[in-house]
Design an enzyme around this catalytic site. Sequence first.
Site, mmCIF file in Angstrom:
data_model
loop_
_atom_site.group_PDB
_atom_site.id
_atom_site.type_symbol
_atom_site.label_atom_id
_atom_site.label_comp_id
_atom_site.label_asym_id
_atom_site.label_seq_id
_atom_site.Cartn_x
_atom_site.Cartn_y
_atom_site.Cartn_z
ATOM 1 N N SER A 110 9.050 -20.764 10.320
ATOM 2 C CA SER A 110 9.000 -20.077 9.035
ATOM 3 C C SER A 110 7.784 -20.535 8.224
ATOM 4 O O SER A 110 6.654 -20.379 8.672
ATOM 5 C CB SER A 110 10.314 -20.281 8.280
ATOM 6 O OG SER A 110 10.461 -19.345 7.254
ATOM 7 N N ASP B 260 16.374 -11.320 13.614
ATOM 8 C CA ASP B 260 15.552 -12.018 12.632
ATOM 9 C C ASP B 260 15.165 -11.079 11.489
ATOM 10 O O ASP B 260 14.823 -9.922 11.719
ATOM 11 C CB ASP B 260 14.277 -12.522 13.319
ATOM 12 C CG ASP B 260 13.715 -13.773 12.675
ATOM 13 O OD1 ASP B 260 13.736 -13.858 11.439
ATOM 14 O OD2 ASP B 260 13.247 -14.648 13.421
ATOM 15 N N HIS C 85 17.059 -15.716 11.945
ATOM 16 C CA HIS C 85 15.870 -16.454 11.533
ATOM 17 C C HIS C 85 15.931 -17.917 11.966
ATOM 18 O O HIS C 85 14.921 -18.502 12.345
ATOM 19 C CB HIS C 85 15.707 -16.340 10.019
ATOM 20 C CG HIS C 85 14.441 -16.922 9.494
ATOM 21 N ND1 HIS C 85 13.190 -16.530 9.939
ATOM 22 C CD2 HIS C 85 14.218 -17.880 8.553
ATOM 23 C CE1 HIS C 85 12.255 -17.211 9.293
ATOM 24 N NE2 HIS C 85 12.848 -18.040 8.457
#
Length: 438
Positions: free
Chosen positions: A237, A385, A413
């Site tokens: 991320s 995701d 995610h």
Amino acid sequence: MASVSSAILSTPPIIPPAPSPYVRFASLRHWFSRSEQTSEAAEARLLSRLAYFTLGGKTLGTPADSKTTAKVGLVDLDNNGIRKINTLVIDQKGNDFAIDSGSISSLLSSSKTDSHTSEDELLGFTHIPQTDLKVQSNTTTVNESKNSSIKNLVMCHGFGAGLGFFYRNYHGLSQVPGWKIYSIDWLGMGRSSRPRFTIKEKEVDKYVEETENFFVDSLEKWREIHKIDKMTLLGHSLGGYLAAVYALKYPTRVERLILVSPVGVPRNPQNDPEFHNSDGRSIRQIPGWVIRLWNANFTPQLILRWLGPLGPSLVSKYTSRRFSHLEEVDQLDLHDYIYHISTATGSGEYSVTRLLEPGAYARKPLIDRLHEIKMPTTFLYGEDDWMDFRAAEKAKKLMNVPVKVERIPDAGHHLYLDNPTEFNRAVIKEMLEVSNKS
């Protein structure tokens, strides 16, 4: 070979069991007990699931002939105690490695749905702590000897997380022959020190660069201290965004880049309709009040601190919903960990509004910079995701190095937590490719 030592308090406190967020008055108990020690204890509860995790020189559950050791502590970047990076090091004793190539092939071919193999057996940990947790307050000193035959995997968490989030992945990844595993908390996040985060520049390009340097230059200093010549760098991320920026600034230090659901790849469709229209998606409208709060540096962590004793219950609702697939004890320990690292002094968290626009689009999109990447790169996304993998597919066409874009089934995610078996398999394949090319 690294030598990581732990400094033990003269009267070490006993780490209490993680309190359940569902019990009456648990929120008050969490709020009143916040400290560096409780944050450390929350992290240790997750890491103690590894049988070879050592804290304060004590390791229970580790076989006498174990070839793997893991220790966690703070690495002082400047020898003045102001900037410290929390670091987990998982190492193999001597020149022997945990399992041979044949065992690795077996791991890669295993499936979490095998009728005779449980997921926990594949991941190599239990939900019951393996390690005595009566000692805490660790600092880490490093005395590295250069060994060019050892490969290094450096793992970097995302926004609002910490190295404890990878607790389901460490065992499997640490069993690859010839590899040392490092996992860090970014400066100003997790259990790393929280220096004052101030950005002096006013122009977008300049304050983005200043913010990026806050993280990537501290990572470079950390690398120098550990005498790591080259690394395979993995970031999730926001950590993926920062890992890519590090690879752009220090390309000779990264031999492979693994971007796990990285934020900041596409351009903001509001500013680039032509780029957006190729997706055929409608543009999300962000309320004006959200934009104003975002630009005023309001973060989820700031809100949690303001909520006081109500904060833990809010975190509990998130963990019980988002990580409902985990065992209850894992949910409780994650809740405890997230709450304590989120309510520590604000620092690196304020970077998110400097690097990203409302809607999580980068102010300087990676898609306009990734063509300068010099090393093989792999993008990993969860099939469910919220981060759009198609941005990586577009970036792939612009890059001049070998690029893979893969999706992990049954995962969102947090793919490393949602489907750790498949995630580990994908990362191990990259590690073996690096080993085979050396």
